[in-house]
Write a protein that holds these residues in place. Sequence first.
Motif, PDB file in Angstrom:
ATOM      1  N   GLY A 145      39.024  39.411  33.275  1.00  0.00           N
ATOM      2  CA  GLY A 145      40.237  38.858  32.686  1.00  0.00           C
ATOM      3  C   GLY A 145      41.502  39.367  33.351  1.00  0.00           C
ATOM      4  N   ILE A 146      41.493  40.663  33.707  1.00  0.00           N
ATOM      5  CA  ILE A 146      42.657  41.227  34.397  1.00  0.00           C
ATOM      6  C   ILE A 146      42.886  40.513  35.730  1.00  0.00           C
ATOM      7  N   TRP A 147      41.800  40.247  36.467  1.00  0.00           N
ATOM      8  CA  TRP A 147      41.967  39.573  37.748  1.00  0.00           C
ATOM      9  C   TRP A 147      42.531  38.164  37.570  1.00  0.00           C
ATOM     10  N   LEU A 148      42.065  37.438  36.566  1.00  0.00           N
ATOM     11  CA  LEU A 148      42.591  36.094  36.338  1.00  0.00           C
ATOM     12  C   LEU A 148      44.101  36.142  36.061  1.00  0.00           C
ATOM     13  N   CYS A 149      44.509  37.106  35.250  1.00  0.00           N
ATOM     14  CA  CYS A 149      45.944  37.254  34.965  1.00  0.00           C
ATOM     15  C   CYS A 149      46.717  37.598  36.237  1.00  0.00           C
ATOM     16  N   LEU A 150      46.169  38.505  37.049  1.00  0.00           N
ATOM     17  CA  LEU A 150      46.835  38.895  38.289  1.00  0.00           C
ATOM     18  C   LEU A 150      46.927  37.715  39.256  1.00  0.00           C
ATOM     19  N   PHE A 151      45.852  36.968  39.363  1.00  0.00           N
ATOM     20  CA  PHE A 151      45.824  35.835  40.284  1.00  0.00           C
ATOM     21  C   PHE A 151      46.871  34.784  39.892  1.00  0.00           C
ATOM     22  N   ILE A 152      46.945  34.494  38.605  1.00  0.00           N
ATOM     23  CA  ILE A 152      47.941  33.525  38.130  1.00  0.00           C
ATOM     24  C   ILE A 152      49.354  34.049  38.374  1.00  0.00           C
ATOM     25  N   ALA A 153      49.545  35.359  38.117  1.00  0.00           N
ATOM     26  CA  ALA A 153      50.875  35.939  38.322  1.00  0.00           C
ATOM     27  C   ALA A 153      51.271  35.903  39.796  1.00  0.00           C
ATOM     28  N   LEU A 154      50.321  36.192  40.677  1.00  0.00           N
ATOM     29  CA  LEU A 154      50.626  36.169  42.111  1.00  0.00           C
ATOM     30  C   LEU A 154      50.912  34.755  42.608  1.00  0.00           C
ATOM     31  N   LEU A 155      50.266  33.773  41.996  1.00  0.00           N
ATOM     32  CA  LEU A 155      50.498  32.384  42.396  1.00  0.00           C
ATOM     33  C   LEU A 155      51.857  31.873  41.957  1.00  0.00           C
ATOM     34  N   PHE A 156      52.244  32.215  40.736  1.00  0.00           N
ATOM     35  CA  PHE A 156      53.433  31.589  40.145  1.00  0.00           C
ATOM     36  C   PHE A 156      54.597  32.539  39.931  1.00  0.00           C
ATOM     37  N   TRP A 157      54.487  33.767  40.471  1.00  0.00           N
ATOM     38  CA  TRP A 157      55.601  34.720  40.318  1.00  0.00           C
ATOM     39  C   TRP A 157      56.836  34.116  40.990  1.00  0.00           C
ATOM     40  N   PRO A 158      57.974  34.035  40.247  1.00  0.00           N
ATOM     41  CA  PRO A 158      59.174  33.386  40.817  1.00  0.00           C
ATOM     42  C   PRO A 158      59.792  34.204  41.937  1.00  0.00           C
TER      43      PRO A 158
END
Length: 225
Positions: A212-225
């Motif tokens: 779950g942590i990786w999924l959150c990190l991956f999404i954050a890295l993709l969409f971090w403004p």
Amino acid sequence: MPVAESLEVKTGGPHGGGPRGHDPFDRGGGGPDDNSNPDRGVPGAGMLAMRFLLASISMLFVTIGVAYHARARSAAHWQHIHIPPLLWLSTALILASSWTLELARGAFERKNSVRYARWLEVTVAIGVAFLVSQVFALRELARQGIYLRNNPHSSLFYVLTGVHGIHLLGGMAALGYLLIKASVRPEVVLFDFRRQRGRAAAAALYWHFLDGIWLCLFIALLFWP
């Protein structure tokens, strides 16, 4: 009632051995799964300790995220980087590892030590593949000239993937321990069922948490403004 008959009723027979109708060799009440064994420790203590560990790890990642969020509010030196395509493979691998781990736990519940060990082996192998894909993703960034100190977004990527990878190594060590126990001593699935079930549950909770942590990190890295 005569005294001899009274004693026989209390002890289960003239030779003792527990209450009437109870087999002194019945493993249901005094076998290896008996929770009254003082050597088994406090029931649920492992899962409680694991929850405390996961809470502390969560705070670590939240702290890193908050620090970089504050840094991102300043546009100076902040440049969004292109996420390496290999991270999509990493995400698929870690999701697959959670599935194979649940297959291993299902085999354990059925007391099938062979399939349990086999699915644990597959899970550990997928974990290794995940880490290898992460290393190749970092090398791809390096070939693009993006390093740890280039800008805050690139350093965010390096730090978060590195911290996650280190914690994943700990999960692989736990799964490796379970794999060795199941491979070298397959009888533990039968004769040490409750304790091994607790260990498997704690290791699975840790592994799914990192998933779950990786999924959150991956999404954050993709969409971090």
